[in-house]
Design a protein around this motif. Sequence first.
Motif, short mmCIF file in Angstrom:
data_model
loop_
_atom_site.label_atom_id
_atom_site.label_comp_id
_atom_site.label_asym_id
_atom_site.label_seq_id
_atom_site.Cartn_x
_atom_site.Cartn_y
_atom_site.Cartn_z
N ASP A 178 0.83 -1.21 0.00
CA ASP A 178 0.00 0.00 0.00
C ASP A 178 0.86 1.26 0.00
O ASP A 178 0.57 2.23 -0.72
N LEU A 181 2.47 1.68 -3.54
CA LEU A 181 1.50 2.11 -4.55
C LEU A 181 1.15 3.58 -4.40
O LEU A 181 1.07 4.32 -5.39
N SER A 184 3.71 5.90 -5.62
CA SER A 184 3.74 5.92 -7.09
C SER A 184 2.48 6.53 -7.67
O SER A 184 2.25 6.42 -8.89
N LEU A 186 -0.44 5.50 -7.45
CA LEU A 186 -1.38 4.44 -7.85
C LEU A 186 -2.22 4.11 -6.63
O LEU A 186 -1.96 3.15 -5.91
N ILE A 204 -7.38 -0.73 -8.75
CA ILE A 204 -6.64 0.50 -9.04
C ILE A 204 -7.18 1.09 -10.34
O ILE A 204 -7.46 0.37 -11.30
N VAL A 225 5.52 -3.44 -8.21
CA VAL A 225 5.03 -2.07 -8.42
C VAL A 225 5.80 -1.41 -9.57
O VAL A 225 5.22 -0.70 -10.41
N ARG A 229 4.14 0.02 -13.07
CA ARG A 229 4.37 1.38 -13.57
C ARG A 229 4.92 1.35 -15.00
O ARG A 229 4.55 2.19 -15.83
#
Length: 254
Positions: A178, A181, A184, A186, A204, A225, A229
């Motif tokens: 978490d 994300l 980033s 997201l 997401i 992650v 991306r």
Amino acid sequence: MSNLRSSVKLLGSSYLPPKPKQSGPSPWRPVFWIVLLIAGLFLLARLPIFRIKEISVSGSANKSISAKLEPLRGVSIFSSKIDALQRHVQREDPGIGSLNCRRGVPSILKCTVAYRKPVLAWKNGKAQLFVDEAGYAFERSTEAPLDLPTVIDRAKSSPKAGDRVLSSQIVEAYLELDSLLRKSSLNPTEYFIGESLFQIGAIIEIGGREAQVLFSIASPATWQVKTLRAVIAKKGKTAFSNVDLRVPGYVYYY
């Protein structure tokens, strides 16, 4: 003459007459003193001076805990009822992480209470519980923040307050994922558990629509992650409905 005979040694023999037995202390004497000591301690513990007159509770929500411990007032400071009531209070409220009571002679009981700190929200239908770092579920406390990561129980395991729904390692994996994300940008709207506890599902928004992304606890969260991306950067505004990152070195999306 009798004294002379008692010390006579037979000629050519190693025989010596046995020594007369001496009476020793009674074997029951130590038992008597032990029983007397126990009886003395028992009577001493029942004196009014050793009855609890003051109960102090420190920690969160100490007023409610103080009320539950009030029946101990007037009880002997050495009584086993203290430990029994302490265990009962913890069983009655699974939100209590620890409750430790120390006896202060002659008549003070000092207790420290700490409630479980929620790190995840757990939803199963309309029911909602909270999960602490150790993976134990409990009902909402006044300290629960409103922006906790939310896990939807699609397996419908129906846990109750006090049950351990996750291991501490899996809870840590959720929190790490978490954090990565959100750093980033997201931002997942929710997480879900379905087939296995060892995979993390996240909803997401990608390309203007919600996508279901599957992560694996067995693989490094940083790699997963980073791969997500890279896929988003490569496909730009293309909308995905599903992304699977559970196999190391591979990514599936459609």
